[in-house]
Design a protein around this motif. Sequence first.
Motif, PDB file in Angstrom:
ATOM      1  N   VAL A   1       0.855  -1.190   0.000  1.00 23.31           N
ATOM      2  CA  VAL A   1       0.000   0.000   0.000  1.00 23.31           C
ATOM      3  C   VAL A   1       0.891   1.239   0.000  1.00 23.31           C
ATOM      4  N   ALA A   2       0.567   2.212  -0.846  1.00 23.34           N
ATOM      5  CA  ALA A   2       1.435   3.379  -1.024  1.00 23.34           C
ATOM      6  C   ALA A   2       1.416   4.321   0.177  1.00 23.34           C
ATOM      7  N   THR A   3       0.332   4.314   0.947  1.00 20.31           N
ATOM      8  CA  THR A   3       0.241   5.205   2.107  1.00 20.31           C
ATOM      9  C   THR A   3       0.941   4.570   3.298  1.00 20.31           C
ATOM     10  N   ILE A   4       2.064   5.161   3.697  1.00 21.71           N
ATOM     11  CA  ILE A   4       2.785   4.706   4.881  1.00 21.71           C
ATOM     12  C   ILE A   4       2.764   5.823   5.915  1.00 21.71           C
ATOM     13  N   LEU A   5       2.806   5.439   7.187  1.00 15.54           N
ATOM     14  CA  LEU A   5       2.665   6.420   8.266  1.00 15.54           C
ATOM     15  C   LEU A   5       4.010   6.879   8.815  1.00 15.54           C
ATOM     16  N   THR A   6       4.957   7.067   7.913  1.00 18.13           N
ATOM     17  CA  THR A   6       6.254   7.632   8.273  1.00 18.13           C
ATOM     18  C   THR A   6       6.525   8.821   7.349  1.00 18.13           C
ATOM     19  N   GLU A   7       7.388   9.711   7.774  1.00 23.95           N
ATOM     20  CA  GLU A   7       7.644  10.926   6.999  1.00 23.95           C
ATOM     21  C   GLU A   7       8.332  10.606   5.677  1.00 23.95           C
TER      22      GLU A   7
ATOM     23  N   LYS B   1       3.760  13.636   6.353  1.00 26.31           N
ATOM     24  CA  LYS B   1       3.496  12.362   7.018  1.00 26.31           C
ATOM     25  C   LYS B   1       2.004  12.098   6.922  1.00 26.31           C
ATOM     26  N   ALA B   2       1.654  10.971   6.335  1.00 25.12           N
ATOM     27  CA  ALA B   2       0.246  10.634   6.146  1.00 25.12           C
ATOM     28  C   ALA B   2      -0.452  10.467   7.489  1.00 25.12           C
ATOM     29  N   GLN B   3      -1.724  10.859   7.501  1.00 25.04           N
ATOM     30  CA  GLN B   3      -2.565  10.655   8.670  1.00 25.04           C
ATOM     31  C   GLN B   3      -3.747   9.776   8.260  1.00 25.04           C
ATOM     32  N   GLY B   4      -4.615   9.515   9.190  1.00 21.81           N
ATOM     33  CA  GLY B   4      -5.817   8.771   8.847  1.00 21.81           C
ATOM     34  C   GLY B   4      -5.690   7.278   9.079  1.00 21.81           C
ATOM     35  N   ARG B   5      -6.634   6.527   8.460  1.00 21.92           N
ATOM     36  CA  ARG B   5      -6.758   5.085   8.702  1.00 21.92           C
ATOM     37  C   ARG B   5      -6.510   4.344   7.396  1.00 21.92           C
ATOM     38  N   HIS B   6      -5.513   3.456   7.426  1.00 21.32           N
ATOM     39  CA  HIS B   6      -5.087   2.818   6.190  1.00 21.32           C
ATOM     40  C   HIS B   6      -4.749   1.341   6.430  1.00 21.32           C
ATOM     41  N   ASP B   7      -4.804   0.558   5.370  1.00 16.36           N
ATOM     42  CA  ASP B   7      -4.460  -0.860   5.448  1.00 16.36           C
ATOM     43  C   ASP B   7      -2.951  -1.048   5.385  1.00 16.36           C
ATOM     44  N   PRO B   8      -2.369  -1.832   6.302  1.00 19.82           N
ATOM     45  CA  PRO B   8      -0.950  -2.145   6.201  1.00 19.82           C
ATOM     46  C   PRO B   8      -0.672  -3.171   5.099  1.00 19.82           C
ATOM     47  N   CYS B   9      -1.723  -3.911   4.708  1.00 24.50           N
ATOM     48  CA  CYS B   9      -1.624  -4.887   3.624  1.00 24.50           C
ATOM     49  C   CYS B   9      -3.008  -5.016   2.998  1.00 24.50           C
ATOM     50  N   VAL B  10      -3.094  -4.854   1.695  1.00 26.67           N
ATOM     51  CA  VAL B  10      -4.391  -4.810   1.031  1.00 26.67           C
ATOM     52  C   VAL B  10      -4.957  -6.206   0.760  1.00 26.67           C
ATOM     53  N   LEU B  11      -4.139  -7.249   0.829  1.00 25.82           N
ATOM     54  CA  LEU B  11      -4.543  -8.568   0.357  1.00 25.82           C
ATOM     55  C   LEU B  11      -5.804  -9.145   1.002  1.00 25.82           C
ATOM     56  N   PRO B  12      -5.935  -9.125   2.337  1.00 21.60           N
ATOM     57  CA  PRO B  12      -7.130  -9.751   2.922  1.00 21.60           C
ATOM     58  C   PRO B  12      -8.438  -9.188   2.377  1.00 21.60           C
ATOM     59  N   ARG B  13      -8.498  -7.884   2.146  1.00 19.67           N
ATOM     60  CA  ARG B  13      -9.725  -7.265   1.633  1.00 19.67           C
ATOM     61  C   ARG B  13      -9.805  -7.321   0.108  1.00 19.67           C
ATOM     62  N   ALA B  14      -8.692  -7.633  -0.543  1.00 23.80           N
ATOM     63  CA  ALA B  14      -8.689  -7.707  -1.999  1.00 23.80           C
ATOM     64  C   ALA B  14      -9.159  -9.059  -2.521  1.00 23.80           C
ATOM     65  N   VAL B  15      -9.174 -10.081  -1.674  1.00 28.01           N
ATOM     66  CA  VAL B  15      -9.616 -11.413  -2.111  1.00 28.01           C
ATOM     67  C   VAL B  15     -11.003 -11.368  -2.748  1.00 28.01           C
ATOM     68  N   PRO B  16     -12.029 -10.769  -2.099  1.00 31.80           N
ATOM     69  CA  PRO B  16     -13.347 -10.719  -2.742  1.00 31.80           C
ATOM     70  C   PRO B  16     -13.373  -9.850  -3.996  1.00 31.80           C
ATOM     71  N   ILE B  17     -12.470  -8.878  -4.094  1.00 31.07           N
ATOM     72  CA  ILE B  17     -12.416  -8.037  -5.295  1.00 31.07           C
ATOM     73  C   ILE B  17     -11.905  -8.857  -6.470  1.00 31.07           C
ATOM     74  N   VAL B  18     -10.873  -9.656  -6.238  1.00 29.93           N
ATOM     75  CA  VAL B  18     -10.345 -10.540  -7.280  1.00 29.93           C
ATOM     76  C   VAL B  18     -11.433 -11.505  -7.740  1.00 29.93           C
ATOM     77  N   GLU B  19     -12.155 -12.090  -6.796  1.00 29.01           N
ATOM     78  CA  GLU B  19     -13.248 -13.003  -7.151  1.00 29.01           C
ATOM     79  C   GLU B  19     -14.304 -12.295  -7.987  1.00 29.01           C
ATOM     80  N   SER B  20     -14.607 -11.071  -7.631  1.00 27.44           N
ATOM     81  CA  SER B  20     -15.638 -10.319  -8.347  1.00 27.44           C
ATOM     82  C   SER B  20     -15.231 -10.047  -9.793  1.00 27.44           C
ATOM     83  N   MET B  21     -13.989  -9.614  -9.996  1.00 27.08           N
ATOM     84  CA  MET B  21     -13.538  -9.330 -11.350  1.00 27.08           C
ATOM     85  C   MET B  21     -13.496 -10.600 -12.190  1.00 27.08           C
TER      86      MET B  21
END
Length: 357
Positions: free
Chosen positions: A300-306, A320-340
């Motif tokens: 994921v391109a958004t990292i929480l370091t400067e 430095k990015a703020q907010g709420r972000h995924d440290p790894c996109v894979l777990p939530r991407a599984v259903p997206i791959v199935e959908s496509m």
Amino acid sequence: MNTFGNIFRLTTFGESHGEAIGGVVDGMPAGIDIDLDFIQQELNRRRPGQSKITTSRQEADQVEILSGVFEGKSTGCPIGFLVRNTNHHSQDYENMRCLFRPSHADYTYYNKYGIRDHRGGGRSSARITISRCVGGAFAKLVLRQLGVSVQAYTSQVGSIALDRDYRKYDLSLTETNAVRCPDADKAREMKAFITQMKAEGDTIGGIITCVIKGCPIGIGEPEFGKLHAALGAAMLSINAVKGFEYGEGFDGVTARGSEQNDVFCSQEGHITTQTNHSGGIQGGISNGQDIYCRIAFKPVATILTEQETVDIEGNATTFKAQGRHDPCVLPRAVPIVESMASMTILDYILLKKAVIL
């Protein structure tokens, strides 16, 4: 270019911090039983905040079906749907209004359109994949009646990897852990590694494997509509995807033709192959074997370091990015791959039907 598909088509709209994400499914066959609970469950598999290794953004992601369904069945008319955004923290992105985040779409969007929505990435946000999951859920309902199944799973996180042969695993175990990996021991390793990345303010990528069973023979076009090309285009349209391979893929380049060829044979009166190095597709057309492919996701391109970057005037700066972000996109991407995959296979089944008619 906000529409996907030929006969079964999905048109999407919305931004990460807009009022809603939504879309229109056109070409849905009439008379299909519509299981709304199933569609919502598919969205739940993608939604944020579902575990400690995903973003903490809390969204119900409740789908509203606006048209195209009557008395529990598809009517054949366009299916309109909405998923409203309710928990966006736009202020977290205020420090990004006038600068370009490394490896994001900020710079390219700004140059293409002369304007961009900096809140959560706007249209470039992975949140818009909600529409894909809804479209994919409708496609799965049709494929279910045709005896076609689509199953994806996390097969690698960083350097922690499963064996490439999907047949060695019970894929029904995929949903038993937060990583969506069918191997419990590897899943624990992956989860610990993702947790470590999150604690360090960093991110990690990996690979999702997708297996399609029951695809009819003869799906796909022989020249510019090859089935594997369509699947590749579908997967490469997903946020953060950097690579696609099917069958033996890149590993097959070191083998000899005598080792790679899938020899034909007859079993119980049906022609089949002794092996499936081809990944269920030959000459761009399905051959009846399992179709399997692997999709590589970058960190994921958004990292929480400067980080260093430049603003829209080209002046060097840091942020430095703020907010709420995924440290790894894979777990939530599984259903997206199935959908496509599901939308692609159904679309090509309908294309074959249209040609025959």
